[in-house]
Enzyme design. Structure first.
Site, PDB file in Angstrom:
ATOM      1  CB  SER A   1     -25.577  33.403  31.268  1.00  0.00           C
ATOM      2  OG  SER A   1     -24.724  34.501  31.512  1.00  0.00           O
TER       3      SER A   1
ATOM      4  CE  LYS B   1     -25.736  40.908  23.803  1.00  0.00           C
ATOM      5  NZ  LYS B   1     -24.369  40.670  23.361  1.00  0.00           N
TER       6      LYS B   1
ATOM      7  CG  ASP C   1     -21.222  43.029  23.686  1.00  0.00           C
ATOM      8  OD1 ASP C   1     -20.782  42.441  24.700  1.00  0.00           O
ATOM      9  OD2 ASP C   1     -22.375  42.852  23.247  1.00  0.00           O
TER      10      ASP C   1
ATOM     11  CE1 TYR D   1     -19.016  31.338  26.097  1.00  0.00           C
ATOM     12  CE2 TYR D   1     -18.857  33.490  25.068  1.00  0.00           C
ATOM     13  CZ  TYR D   1     -19.496  32.619  25.915  1.00  0.00           C
ATOM     14  OH  TYR D   1     -20.623  33.024  26.587  1.00  0.00           O
TER      15      TYR D   1
END
Ligand code: ATR
Length: 286
Positions: free
Chosen positions: A20, A71, A107, A230
């Site tokens: 992360s 999540k 988000d 990404y």
């Protein structure tokens, strides 16, 4: 960084968590703001999630971010959900106010901010095609519908997931038109009216792979492609788009923007501008 008995602890729960980038950017922002706080990555498995969330209260942790695979499961473990988080059905941030845990999903905001910053794109009145129908897609859908997009198409490999999403969201957002597609080569012929923006919410690209067909052909000239993936940079999808002269952005700007929103929820102040972006080696030009 001096850690004392007064240092405020925030962090991230994930499995895996070692990769992360959040600790790097959050600790950079904490230091730049001169806060007595520290952001710690915690490796928490799905089986440990319930105990880990309880420990937020027990150890007076100010708050945490949640990443894969927590999540959705975390929604049932907090005391209260913010309205958008409830609609999304997933949270990426918990705030602990004196033992009461509230869940948020930053988000959504992060996506809108990144679209504006990276692509100069204001989605109001636009036609947007979303690839995928999982949790990341739900966050994008809530953001886009709240920002009053004119039309949203959802293309997913497993078609009943996109169909269910359309059913649910068309009942909630009457100002937006919806369409549903299979994520396959037939997408291009069925999506006959070109779109302004394409957003990849699937994990396709994470391993350097592509969709197996030219997804970008459904965009208008001058359109833009946003890939939530990404790494590796640039993804095959963004490579395709660049070859067509389309504007592109990957998910790093969204990572920074969702992190800035979480920071503000925990500390009651915005981080110093650009600090998180710089920690991710993103440009200052926004
Ligand atoms: P997240 O919460 O990150 O969105 P998810 O709910 O597991 O994770 O959703 C992952 C999304 O990526 C889904 O839309 C999934 O498609 P399916 O619903 O068909 O599973 C999509 N996805 C993952 N791997 C894919 C692949 N190889 N090709 C196409 N879509 C893929």
């Amino acid at each position: 960084m001096q850690v004392s008995g007064k240092t405020v602890v925030v962090g991230i729960f994930g499995d895996p968590v070692a990769h992360s980038l959040s600790p790097r950017m959050q600790n950079a922002a904490i230091q730049a703001s001169g806060l007595d706080a520290v952001y710690v990555p915690f490796h928490v498995t799905a089986a440990q999630l319930c105990d880990a969330v309880k420990s937020i209260r027990a150890m007076s942790i100010r708050g945490v971010n949640l990443t894969i695979p927590h999540k959705e499961a975390s929604c049932d473990l907090v005391d209260e959900l913010d309205a958008s988080a409830q609609m999304i059905g997933a949270i990426n941030t918990i705030v602990n106010d004196n033992g009461r845990l509230k869940g948020y999903n930053t988000d959504s905001l992060g996506l809108l901010k990144a679209l504006k910053q990276e692509l100069g794109c204001d989605v109001a009145g636009k036609r947007v095609l979303l690839l995928g129908a999982g949790g990341a897609c739900r966050a994008a859908l809530v953001a886009l519908c709240q920002a009053k997009v004119a039309w949203v198409g959802i293309a997913n490999r497993t078609r009943n997931r996109s169909q269910q999403l359309i059913e649910e969201f068309s009942a909630k957002f009457s100002g937006t038109a919806f369409a549903e597609y299979e994520l396959g080569s037939s997408l291009l012929s069925s999506c006959y009216e070109p779109v302004d923006l394409l957003v990849n919410t699937t994990s396709v690209g994470l391993k350097g792979e592509d969709f197996g067909f030219l997804v970008v052909d459904c965009l208008k000239p001058g359109g833009a492609v946003f890939d939530m993936v990404y790494t590796p940079e640039p993804t095959m999808l963004l490579n395709q788009a660049r070859k067509r002269g389309l504007a592109t952005a990957d998910g790093l700007g969204m990572l920074a923007a969702q992190g800035e929103a979480a920071f503000a929820l925990w500390f009651g102040q915005s981080p110093e501008p650009l600090v998180m972006r710089r920690a991710l080696n993103l440009s200052d030009e926004i």
